[in-house]
Write a protein that holds these residues in place. Structure first.
Motif, short mmCIF file in Angstrom:
data_model
loop_
_atom_site.label_atom_id
_atom_site.label_comp_id
_atom_site.label_asym_id
_atom_site.label_seq_id
_atom_site.Cartn_x
_atom_site.Cartn_y
_atom_site.Cartn_z
N THR A 139 42.92 -4.95 -32.37
CA THR A 139 41.80 -4.26 -33.01
C THR A 139 41.67 -2.87 -32.41
O THR A 139 41.68 -2.71 -31.19
CB THR A 139 40.47 -5.03 -32.80
N PRO A 143 46.06 -0.44 -43.57
CA PRO A 143 44.74 -0.82 -43.05
C PRO A 143 44.37 -2.27 -43.30
O PRO A 143 43.61 -2.86 -42.53
CB PRO A 143 43.79 0.13 -43.80
N GLY A 144 44.88 -2.85 -44.36
CA GLY A 144 44.55 -4.24 -44.65
C GLY A 144 43.13 -4.47 -45.07
O GLY A 144 42.61 -5.58 -44.97
N LEU A 145 42.46 -3.42 -45.55
CA LEU A 145 41.07 -3.52 -45.99
C LEU A 145 40.95 -2.98 -47.40
O LEU A 145 41.49 -1.92 -47.73
CB LEU A 145 40.14 -2.74 -45.05
N LEU A 205 39.64 3.42 -39.16
CA LEU A 205 40.85 3.03 -38.45
C LEU A 205 41.62 4.31 -38.15
O LEU A 205 42.21 4.91 -39.05
CB LEU A 205 41.70 2.08 -39.29
N ALA A 250 39.22 -0.06 -34.02
CA ALA A 250 38.41 0.33 -35.16
C ALA A 250 37.05 0.82 -34.70
O ALA A 250 36.50 0.32 -33.72
CB ALA A 250 38.23 -0.86 -36.11
N ASN A 270 50.37 -1.64 -37.15
CA ASN A 270 50.54 -1.85 -38.60
C ASN A 270 50.21 -0.54 -39.30
O ASN A 270 49.17 0.08 -39.02
CB ASN A 270 49.60 -2.96 -39.07
N ARG A 320 41.67 -5.32 -37.23
CA ARG A 320 42.28 -4.21 -37.98
C ARG A 320 42.67 -3.11 -37.01
O ARG A 320 41.92 -2.75 -36.11
CB ARG A 320 41.30 -3.64 -39.01
N SER A 321 43.84 -2.56 -37.23
CA SER A 321 44.35 -1.54 -36.31
C SER A 321 45.58 -0.88 -36.92
O SER A 321 46.36 -1.53 -37.62
CB SER A 321 44.72 -2.20 -34.98
#
Length: 200
Positions: A3, A176-178, A38, A5, A173, A168-169
């Motif tokens: 993480t 963002p995956g959001l 992020l 964020a 990666n 999330r980070s």
């Protein structure tokens, strides 16, 4: 997953402007409970909390609104409160054991509670101090230890901030995956030489 964020109650437009005006780009996500940022990772393989917090400090100065920087890996979770007075940090270590001697445990617990009350007051929600002080990973006989990411989620719950920021980070990666995350590039990203070489 790690993480890295920032969560804030600042308006999404103000946060976007702050990232754009800073030196570090990233993704901005507007959530009903607040705004998530992020940040792009620093260039080094390992970075201290101070280095990771640098773009967060600039964002807080720009928006004028306190924020929490959430950090977590397999060994340590950390929540850094940033405001116009500076920063204060809460940390939880994996496998942490409280003092076994009752008097020492009581003294350490009182110190923790007082610190959490100070943090909540600095954030502008003094009434949340006792709830924040309960965000602990003390081992309980017969029960599994609370995972480090869940401690950050509980902190977000105390202050009504978006806990979907946890896990999330951009450190490990590129995405963002959001949902509804939008890219914001910093105006000074890479500097003049980067822009000149990009044209070549």
């Amino acid at each position: 997953m790690s993480t890295y964020a920032l969560v804030t109650k600042a308006a999404a437009g103000s946060v976007t402007d702050a990232v754009s005006a800073g030196r570090t780009g990233g993704y901005v996500v507007a959530d009903p409970l607040g705004v998530i940022v992020l940040f792009d990772p620093p260039g080094r393989a390992y970075s201290s909390t101070s280095r990771l917090a640098k773009p967060a400090r600039a964002l807080v100065r720009h928006t004028g609104t306190p924020a929490w920087l959430l950090l977590c890996d397999e060994e340590l979770a950390e929540a850094v409160l940033l405001d116009d007075e500076g920063e204060l940090s809460l940390q939880w270590a994996a496998g942490w054991e409280p003092a076994s001697e009752p008097a020492r445990y009581l003294a350490e617990r009182q110190e923790w509670d007082a610190y959490c009350n100070e943090l909540a007051a600095r954030y502008g929600q003094a009434e949340a101090g006792p709830a924040l002080a309960m965000v602990r990973n003390d081992p309980v006989p017969g029960e599994q230890r609370i995972p480090l990411p869940d401690l950050l989620r509980r902190l977000c719950g105390v202050f009504d901030l978006p806990d979907i920021a946890v896990g999330r980070s951009l450190l490990d990666n590129d995405e963002p995956g959001l949902h509804d995350a939008h890219r914001v590039d910093a105006a000074t990203h890479g500097g003049v030489w980067h822009r000149l070489f990009a044209r070549a």
